[in-house]
Write a protein that holds these residues in place. Structure first.
Motif, PDB file in Angstrom:
ATOM      1  N   UNK A 162      43.403  33.705  44.812  1.00  0.00           N
ATOM      2  CA  UNK A 162      43.712  34.427  43.574  1.00  0.00           C
ATOM      3  C   UNK A 162      42.603  35.415  43.231  1.00  0.00           C
ATOM      4  N   UNK A 163      41.362  34.941  43.379  1.00  0.00           N
ATOM      5  CA  UNK A 163      40.208  35.796  43.103  1.00  0.00           C
ATOM      6  C   UNK A 163      40.202  36.973  44.082  1.00  0.00           C
ATOM      7  N   UNK A 164      40.528  36.686  45.334  1.00  0.00           N
ATOM      8  CA  UNK A 164      40.577  37.725  46.372  1.00  0.00           C
ATOM      9  C   UNK A 164      41.594  38.797  46.034  1.00  0.00           C
ATOM     10  N   UNK A 165      42.758  38.377  45.591  1.00  0.00           N
ATOM     11  CA  UNK A 165      43.819  39.329  45.232  1.00  0.00           C
ATOM     12  C   UNK A 165      43.345  40.220  44.081  1.00  0.00           C
ATOM     13  N   UNK A 166      42.685  39.577  43.119  1.00  0.00           N
ATOM     14  CA  UNK A 166      42.205  40.306  41.943  1.00  0.00           C
ATOM     15  C   UNK A 166      41.170  41.362  42.365  1.00  0.00           C
ATOM     16  N   UNK A 167      40.233  40.967  43.215  1.00  0.00           N
ATOM     17  CA  UNK A 167      39.187  41.908  43.639  1.00  0.00           C
ATOM     18  C   UNK A 167      39.764  43.021  44.507  1.00  0.00           C
ATOM     19  N   UNK A 168      40.663  42.631  45.404  1.00  0.00           N
ATOM     20  CA  UNK A 168      41.296  43.638  46.274  1.00  0.00           C
ATOM     21  C   UNK A 168      42.013  44.704  45.441  1.00  0.00           C
ATOM     22  N   UNK A 169      42.621  44.264  44.340  1.00  0.00           N
ATOM     23  CA  UNK A 169      43.371  45.215  43.510  1.00  0.00           C
ATOM     24  C   UNK A 169      42.444  46.247  42.861  1.00  0.00           C
ATOM     25  N   UNK A 170      41.153  45.902  42.815  1.00  0.00           N
ATOM     26  CA  UNK A 170      40.209  46.836  42.170  1.00  0.00           C
ATOM     27  C   UNK A 170      39.485  47.730  43.182  1.00  0.00           C
ATOM     28  N   UNK A 171      39.769  47.479  44.468  1.00  0.00           N
ATOM     29  CA  UNK A 171      39.108  48.289  45.499  1.00  0.00           C
ATOM     30  C   UNK A 171      40.054  49.396  45.957  1.00  0.00           C
ATOM     31  N   UNK A 172      39.465  50.558  46.122  1.00  0.00           N
ATOM     32  CA  UNK A 172      40.214  51.725  46.585  1.00  0.00           C
ATOM     33  C   UNK A 172      40.924  51.406  47.910  1.00  0.00           C
ATOM     34  N   UNK A 173      42.194  51.814  48.014  1.00  0.00           N
ATOM     35  CA  UNK A 173      43.039  51.465  49.167  1.00  0.00           C
ATOM     36  C   UNK A 173      42.427  51.816  50.516  1.00  0.00           C
ATOM     37  N   UNK A 174      41.884  53.033  50.636  1.00  0.00           N
ATOM     38  CA  UNK A 174      41.304  53.465  51.915  1.00  0.00           C
ATOM     39  C   UNK A 174      40.071  52.626  52.269  1.00  0.00           C
ATOM     40  N   UNK A 175      39.263  52.378  51.241  1.00  0.00           N
ATOM     41  CA  UNK A 175      38.041  51.579  51.468  1.00  0.00           C
ATOM     42  C   UNK A 175      38.433  50.155  51.904  1.00  0.00           C
ATOM     43  N   UNK A 176      39.440  49.627  51.250  1.00  0.00           N
ATOM     44  CA  UNK A 176      39.892  48.273  51.566  1.00  0.00           C
ATOM     45  C   UNK A 176      40.401  48.200  53.009  1.00  0.00           C
TER      46      UNK A 176
END
Ligand code: ZN
Length: 239
Positions: A162-176
């Motif tokens: 859940x925490x991972x999903x939350x953090x991923x949502x805040x990272x720029x798509x290309x960077x991710x």
């Protein structure tokens, strides 16, 4: 350090925690199985020794009964001595008694040896049983701990994911996307620190110019050697 970089570091920590939890989920049942096996083996060994004691005890009783019969036979043979009529018969009866007496004496020796053996087996068994009992309490505690840890992994995993999903949502798509590619190529390590111009990921020196830029960077920098995302390690950390 940029916010995106901080998020990447946090994401990497979470991804690493997820790997750790998955590892536990895989390893804990094996550990529990090994504990069970070790205890079962100890139990079988105790049972085998207990059976050996039983068998020997049974053998001892048989030897004692045989001796008793031998003593009875002598008594009867001696009683018959008064009834014999000829010297020849008398000599034969004495010889018979002598033969039985030898056998009885051998029987007594066997009984003594068996009793000694039985004593040895019994004290060995007692020690083994005590060992098993002290192992049993350790085994039960360890097993309960492992089972508890295994049970906790599901909740830990859900929390991390859940925490991972939350953090991923805040990272720029290309960077991710780039993070995931580098992570998969490098056994999970995508973001590394650089200390005194040395990349902690590949342990290679990075050019001084690049290092200087990294110190004041507002965008992501990549190690020219291993391509991992770099961030400067704070001097306080190294004293
Ligand atoms: Zn590197």
């Amino acid at each position: 350090m940029t916010e995106q970089l901080l998020l990447l570091i946090e994401l990497q920590n979470i991804d690493s925690a997820v790997r750790g939890i998955n590892m536990k989920k895989k390893e804990l049942p094996d550990k529990i199985g090994k504990l069970d096996e070790a205890f079962a083996a100890l139990k079988i060994s105790v049972e085998q020794d207990a059976k050996a004691v039983d068998d020997l005890q049974k053998g001892l009783r048989e030897k004692e009964e045989k001796l008793k019969r031998g003593i009875d036979t002598i008594k009867k043979a001696k009683d018959r001595l008064t009834e014999v009529k000829t010297n020849k018969e008398y000599q034969a009866a004495l010889k018979e008694i002598e033969g039985i007496e030898i056998k009885n004496s051998e029987g007594e020796d066997e009984i003594i040896l068996t009793m000694e053996e039985l004593d040895k087996l019994r004290s060995g068994l007692k020690i083994k049983e005590q060992d098993m009992e002290s192992y049993r309490s350790r085994y039960e505690k360890e097993k309960a701990d492992f089972e508890k840890a295994l049970l906790a992994t599901d909740a830990e995993l859900v929390a991390c994911q859940e925490k991972g999903v939350e953090i991923r949502s805040r990272i720029d798509g290309d960077i991710l996307k780039r993070y995931e590619i580098i992570k998969n190529r490098n056994n999970g390590l995508a973001v590394v620190s650089v200390w005194k111009e040395v990349c902690r990921g590949c342990h290679m020196n990075i050019p001084p110019q690049l290092y200087n830029e990294l110190l004041t960077a507002t965008t992501l920098f990549f190690c020219p050697n291993c391509n991992r995302i770099m961030y400067p390690e704070s001097p306080e950390k190294n004293g």
